[in-house]
Scaffold this motif. Structure first.
Motif, PDB file in Angstrom:
ATOM      1  N   TYR B  34       5.831  -1.482  -3.872  1.00 20.16           N
ATOM      2  CA  TYR B  34       4.552  -0.911  -3.468  1.00 20.16           C
ATOM      3  C   TYR B  34       4.192   0.234  -4.402  1.00 20.16           C
ATOM      4  CZ  TYR B  34       4.947  -3.338   1.026  1.00 20.16           C
ATOM      5  OH  TYR B  34       5.052  -4.294   2.002  1.00 20.16           O
ATOM      6  N   GLN B  36       1.715   3.774  -4.322  1.00 23.46           N
ATOM      7  CA  GLN B  36       0.947   4.663  -3.447  1.00 23.46           C
ATOM      8  C   GLN B  36       0.276   5.752  -4.272  1.00 23.46           C
ATOM      9  OE1 GLN B  36       3.235   6.944  -0.566  1.00 23.46           O
ATOM     10  NE2 GLN B  36       1.544   6.900   0.912  1.00 23.46           N
ATOM     11  N   GLY B  39      -2.399  10.676  -1.163  1.00 24.31           N
ATOM     12  CA  GLY B  39      -3.289  10.717  -0.012  1.00 24.31           C
ATOM     13  C   GLY B  39      -3.730   9.360   0.503  1.00 24.31           C
ATOM     14  N   GLU B  40      -3.172   8.290  -0.056  1.00 23.11           N
ATOM     15  CA  GLU B  40      -3.558   6.948   0.369  1.00 23.11           C
ATOM     16  C   GLU B  40      -2.366   6.196   0.925  1.00 23.11           C
ATOM     17  OE1 GLU B  40      -6.914   6.540  -3.192  1.00 23.11           O
ATOM     18  OE2 GLU B  40      -5.450   4.942  -2.859  1.00 23.11           O
ATOM     19  N   ALA B  41      -2.615   5.024   1.448  1.00 30.57           N
ATOM     20  CA  ALA B  41      -1.543   4.184   1.989  1.00 30.57           C
ATOM     21  C   ALA B  41      -0.843   3.438   0.856  1.00 30.57           C
ATOM     22  CB  ALA B  41      -2.125   3.178   2.977  1.00 30.57           C
ATOM     23  N   PRO B  42       0.407   3.080   1.051  1.00 31.64           N
ATOM     24  CA  PRO B  42       1.083   2.228   0.058  1.00 31.64           C
ATOM     25  C   PRO B  42       0.365   0.883  -0.054  1.00 31.64           C
ATOM     26  CG  PRO B  42       2.664   3.187   1.588  1.00 31.64           C
ATOM     27  CD  PRO B  42       1.308   3.453   2.150  1.00 31.64           C
ATOM     28  N   PHE B  44       0.718  -3.053  -1.510  1.00 33.07           N
ATOM     29  CA  PHE B  44       1.681  -4.067  -1.909  1.00 33.07           C
ATOM     30  C   PHE B  44       1.431  -4.522  -3.342  1.00 33.07           C
ATOM     31  CE2 PHE B  44       4.392  -7.642  -1.626  1.00 33.07           C
ATOM     32  CZ  PHE B  44       3.721  -8.731  -2.141  1.00 33.07           C
ATOM     33  N   PHE B  87       7.371   2.577  -4.773  1.00 37.46           N
ATOM     34  CA  PHE B  87       8.460   2.436  -3.808  1.00 37.46           C
ATOM     35  C   PHE B  87       9.007   1.016  -3.845  1.00 37.46           C
ATOM     36  CE2 PHE B  87       8.134   6.368  -1.501  1.00 37.46           C
ATOM     37  CZ  PHE B  87       6.800   6.742  -1.586  1.00 37.46           C
ATOM     38  N   THR B 101      13.135   6.476  -2.016  1.00 36.28           N
ATOM     39  CA  THR B 101      12.403   7.736  -1.942  1.00 36.28           C
ATOM     40  C   THR B 101      11.260   7.807  -2.950  1.00 36.28           C
ATOM     41  OG1 THR B 101      14.049   8.759  -3.344  1.00 36.28           O
ATOM     42  CG2 THR B 101      14.319   9.060  -0.976  1.00 36.28           C
TER      43      THR B 101
END
Lengths: 112, 109
Positions: B34, B36, B39-42, B44, B87, B101
């Motif tokens: 992923y 990211q 400030g945003e979502a991960p 895919f 990630f 992490t």
């Protein structure tokens, strides 16, 4: 767009108060997940659900409970919020377990 | 069960290549990657299943060595839009993803 919304998007609360976060999906996916994201820890699974009324614990479930009474909604409750629960909370869905997960926009929670 | 990612951070100039590694001490059924933005979502990128197959997505590709319990993400000819935190998520065969992490990638002009 996987049709996932989270509410509220931001919340400030005080220690000891209950808090409920909502995840809503429009795609009727079976699997739903709650994660928290903290600096230095990445994303950690709190709870997940594999169907209505079917839930299970993740690696950091202490202090959290969940409910899923409808396919489209997955609720995360902090029974008595603590400062250590200050975090960004992400909901995710997948069509089937062990497959790609799509994340919602996140909820920023600050516990004072 | 959290996988280990390396490096933790990398800075690239546009056009340079990078490799991000992900390793686990547990047997892996699949590896998910992923990206990211702040400030945003991960978001895919790709999933790799058992079998050591390599997948590609534009100029981003990845490999999965299940015997070594490792995966690598390859970013070729990096663009400014590649900046973000990457990630890996490793799946344990029980519907759980364990995320590393993260590796913070910065691409500069």
């Amino acid at each position: 767009d996987a049709g996932i919304t989270q509410s509220p998007r931001h919340k400030v609360t005080e220690t000891g108060t209950p808090v409920t976060l909502r995840c809503h999906q429009t795609e009727n996916h079976r699997y739903m997940y709650w994660y928290r994201q903290d600096p230095g820890h990445g994303l950690r699974l709190i709870h997940y659900s594999y169907g209505v009324k079917d839930t299970d614990k993740g690696e950091v479930s202490d202090g959290y409970s969940v409910s899923r009474s409808k396919t489209e909604d997955f609720l995360l409750t902090l029974e008595s919020a603590t400062s250590s629960q200050t975090s960004v909370y992400f909901c995710a869905i997948s069509v089937r377990g062990q497959e790609t997960q799509y994340f919602g926009p996140g909820t920023r929670l600050l516990v004072l | 069960q959290q996988p280990v990612q390396s490096p933790q951070a990398v800075i690239l100039r546009e056009g340079e290549d990078a490799v991000i590694n992900c390793s686990s001490s547990k047997a892996l059924y699949s590896v998910h990657w992923y990206r990211q933005k702040h400030g945003e979502a991960p978001v895919f990128l790709m999933i790799l299943l058992k079998g050591g197959e390599q997948k590609g997505h534009d100029k981003i590709s990845a490999s999965f060595n299940e015997k070594k319990q490792q995966s690598s993400l390859y970013l070729t000819a990096s663009q400014l839009s590649y900046s973000g935190t990457y990630f890996c998520g490793t799946e344990d065969g029980a519907n759980n993803l364990f995320f590393g992490t993260g590796t913070r990638l910065t691409v500069i002009p």
